[in-house]
Each structure stands twice: as structure tokens, then as C-alpha cells.
Motif scaffolding. Structure first.
Motif: not given
Length: 446
Positions: A197-201, A294-298, A377-382, A411-421
Motif C-alpha cells: 500500500s502507498w500509505r505503508t510505503s 501485500i497486507l501492508g506491514l511496516s 494470534v498475531p498477523l505475523v504468526s498467521r 483452500h480446504l482449510g480456509l477459515g478453519y486452519e488458515y486466515d482467509p485474508e
């Protein structure tokens, strides 16, 4: 799903292409405006032209690599701004030329440096160079063509009755505006190249480059203020403190490189012990950082993400028997938690890695606990969880078939095992590929 080839050309980055085109247009207009008198101006001011052209050239060649890997050239901007504000010069004709001539001189130094980089096989970021030239062009326009009180900055410097103080304030203001524009344009180019994202950059640009920018704000005007007494020697004298800063920042960047190499060496323990495939930690690290962008981390978050991803499998060295192919994604949940916990325990023994250890410890937590139970659960861990699963399932293969099969399994574990975002960001990363995919590999090392 297909990974595209490298997309490093400007044609795939319209914003950078627009900035480069604008810089070329400004240079073309300056050349057209000054064409009739260009030769006579060079002949009259040849020493001034030579000194400032060489200064810009040297500064562009000796670009400063920031700890994050970002390349910048504050000395080039400072020298260019000094020429933009230049008025009376001891021992030399007064620099009363138009702004277009300044743009031509600065662009000449930049073009010569870019040509040398190309001859040496060094990549030239045309968007970044163009951003600097456009910022200088704006400063030139405000300093030489704008006459709010009937006089521009150079004419105010030549006026002995109180005007130099007004000129000094005006130069600082113009420098601040021009360098702010440079940071904005640079962040636009970098955000597009890295698909973040431009804001993060922009925030990263402000956080890392801003201290040097403040020094440049003062250095450029200082050149013009010293020139009536020191002549052309005002340029090295005014830029010397900024050059010293180069040394300090370079030393810090080298320390960061050494620190990153130490972490990478520790991460290779699992490979040398036969617990994980060769290159697994580095691949997971690259994929994680790409997703994080892509997720805009600093930059700070990306650095911790990179370290945690490198060390995410360290806990496997406590296993009595290695997991087949080191694929923790195929291990039982309890084993995944034990590996993550042991890895975090080891990492906590190192000073300053407590945050990284926390990310490692949380990587085995399934996303459903965030969604259903509200666990923090931190986004970094996900991100690490998804990137590790992707590499475990592809085995490091870049074949479209392997990637498609791995993404289907995830994708079989989407929303259960893995963060969809996070999975969506991984999908975007694998489609983008090319320049962004390996941009930060290794980030903290560059």
C-alpha cells in the motif's frame, strides 16, 4: 494458477512510468528553453557546472543503502538544491541563470551516474531517480522563477540590506516542500514495485529517510549562503556533515546485515541436521515477507516477520525422529504446537528476539481459534503458518501444477486452519511473482 515471468520493466508499472515520463518532459522543456544560450552559459560558468555535475554524479554513484535495503541519495538532492539556490559565488560569475539550466546540469550528473551503473551491471531505479529530478525541478521553479516580492532567492542573497535572512528562510521552506514531494513520489514508485500500500510505503519512507531529509533541508541552502564567502568550496564544506552521516548509517546497515546472517545461520541448523529440506527457511521467509507487503506491514513488522519465518522450524531439532520431508503441515496438531513452543524457547535465549519468539510460538494456532474463540494470534504468526504450508506442499517447486495443488490443499482449510485474508494475499503473491516476489530476499541484509 500461473506465476508470471519477471515484470521489472516500467511498462508493467504505470505510476513509475508516469513519473519517468514527467521527468523526461521537464528535461526536454528545459533543454528547449535554454538551447539558444546553453553553450554560452556553460562557457561562462564552466567551473560551477563542472563542480556541481561531478557532485551529483558522485552522490548518485555512492548511493546510501538504508538498513531496510532502500537506496537513497540525499547528497545528490543536497547538491542539486544548492545549485538551485546559488546566487553570488566568490571568484565566479554570479549564478543568475534560469531554472532550466539548473535542471540540465543536475540531470547530466544523474544520467552519467545511471550510465555508469548500467556498465557495471547495477540496477538503476529510474522511478526513484526521476522522483529526485522532479523534486529538484520544483525547487528550481520556486527558487528562480517565482518572485513574490519582485526578487527570487538568488537576487535576495545579493541584496546586502537584510534580505539574506529572508532568503535563508525562503530556501529552507522551498527545500522542505521539494523534499516532501520527493518522498511522496518515491513512496509511490516503491509501493507499486513491491505491491504494497502507498500509505505503508510513505510511513516507512518518513520513518527511515526523514532524519536524513531534515539534514538535506539545511545542507542545500547552506551551500548558497556560504558561496559568497567560500566560493565553490562551499559545496564540500556544506555537505561534509551529511557525508559523515553516510558513514554512520552504513555502519548500522552492516550491523543489521551481520545480525541477519547470524539468524540465517541459526535457521540452517534444521537443514544441516536433516530435519528440513535445503532452502526451506529462506523460501518461507521470502514468501512471508511478500505476503506481509501485500497486507501492508511496516518495515519493522516485516523485519520481525522475516526473522520469525527464518526460525519458524528451529524447534524441530528437539525431535527424536525427523518429520518426513520436514513438512510440519502434515504433522499432528499437538506436534506442531510442541515444535513451535520449543522453537520459541530456543529463540528467547537470544537477546532482543522476544517478539520474534512470540510470533514463532503462535504459528501453530489454527485460525478458527481467532474466529470462534477470539484468541489474539498475531498477523505475523498467521502469515508464517500459511507460507510454511505453501512451501511444505510445493516442496519449493515453482511449477504451476505444484502451486495449484498446494493452493487447493490450503483452500480446504480456509477459515478453519488458515486466515482467509492471508491466503488471499498468498494467491496475489503467486500470481504477481516476478520483481515483487524476491524483492526483499533477504530484506534485512540489503
Amino acid at each position: 494458477m500461473i506465476i508470471s515471468g519477471r515484470r521489472s520493466s516500467l511498462t508493467s508499472r504505470p505510476r513509475a512510468l508516469t513519473i519517468v515520463a514527467a521527468a523526461v518532459l521537464v528535461l526536454g522543456l528545459s533543454t528547449w528553453a535554454e538551447g539558444a544560450v546553453l553553450g554560452s552559459l556553460i562557457q561562462l560558468h564552466w567551473r560551477t557546472v563542472t563542480v556541481f555535475t561531478l557532485a551529483v554524479f558522485a552522490a548518485e554513484v555512492a548511493r546510501l543503502r538504508m538498513p531496510s535495503g532502500r537506496l537513497t541519495a540525499p547528497l545528490s538532492s543536497a547538491a542539486a538544491l544548492g545549485l538551485a539556490f546559488l546566487g553570488p559565488v566568490q571568484g565566479e560569475p554570479t549564478a543568475d541563470f534560469d531554472g532550466g539550466f539548473v535542471v540540465i546540469v543536475v540531470a547530466t550528473g544523474m544520467v552519467l551516474a545511471a550510465a555508469l551503473h548500467r556498465l557495471r551491471g547495477v540496477r538503476v531505479r529510474l522511478g526513484q531517480v526521476s522522483s529526485r529530478l522532479l523534486a529538484v525541478s520544483l525547487a528550481v521553479l520556486m527558487a528562480r522563477e517565482w518572485r513574490p516580492g519582485g526578487s527570487n532567492v538568488g537576487e535576495l542573497l545579493a541584496d546586502p540590506v537584510g534580505a539574506p535572512s529572508v532568503a535563508a528562510l525562503g530556501m529552507v521552506l522551498v527545500s522542505g516542500i521539494a523534499l516532501a514531494i520527493e518522498m511522496v513520489l518515491s513512496s509511490v514508485v516503491r509501493a507499486e514495485r513491491l505491491h504494497t500500500s502507498w500509505r505503508t510505503s510513505l510511513l516507512d519512507e518518513l520513518g527511515e529517510v526523514a532524519p536524513l531529509t531534515f539534514a538535506v533541508v539545511a545542507s542545500g541552502p547552506l551551500v548558497a549562503l556560504m558561496a559568497p564567502s567560500f566560493g565553490l568550496m562551499s559545496l564540500p564544506a556544506a555537505l561534509f556533515p551529511l557525508a559523515i552521516t553516510y558513514v554512520a548509517v552504513g555502519r548500522y546497515a552492516r550491523n543489521r546485515l551481520t545480525y541477519r546472517q547470524t539468524i540465517a545461520t541459526l535457521a540452517h541448523l534444521t537443514e544441516h541436521g536433516g530435519y528440513t529440506p535445503a532452502g526451506h527457511a529462506e523460501r518461507v521467509s521470502r514468501t512471508s515477507v511478500r505476503i506481509g507487503r501485500i497486507l501492508g506491514l511496516s518495515e519493522r513488522e516485516l523485519r520481525d516477520l522475516e526473522y520469525a519465518a527464518l526460525l519458524h522450524d528451529l524447534g524441530q531439532i528437539s525431535l527424536a525422529e525427523p518429520i518426513p520431508r520436514g513438512a510440519t503441515v502434515l504433522a499432528a496438531p499437538v506436534d506442531q504446537r510442541d515444535i513451535a513452543g520449543e522453537g520459541a524457547r530456543i529463540v528467547r535465549q537470544a537477546e532482543g528476539l522476544d517478539v520474534v519468539a512470540g510470533y514463532i510460538e503462535s504459528q501453530a494456532t489454527p485460525y478458527r481459534q481467532v474466529r470462534e474463540q477470539g484468541d489474539d494470534v498475531p498477523l505475523v504468526s498467521r502469515i508464517i503458518k500459511v507460507a510454511n504450508a505453501f512451501d511444505d506442499l510445493t516442496g519449493g517447486s515453482q511449477q504451476a501444477q505444484s502451486i495449484a495443488a498446494a493452493m487447493e490443499r490450503i483452500h480446504l482449510g480456509l477459515g478453519y486452519e488458515y486466515d482467509p485474508e492471508v491466503v488471499d494475499a498468498l494467491t496475489r503473491a503467486t500470481v504477481v511473482g516476478g520483481a515483487g516476489w524476491s524483492e526483499r530476499a533477504p530484506a534485512a541484509a540489503r
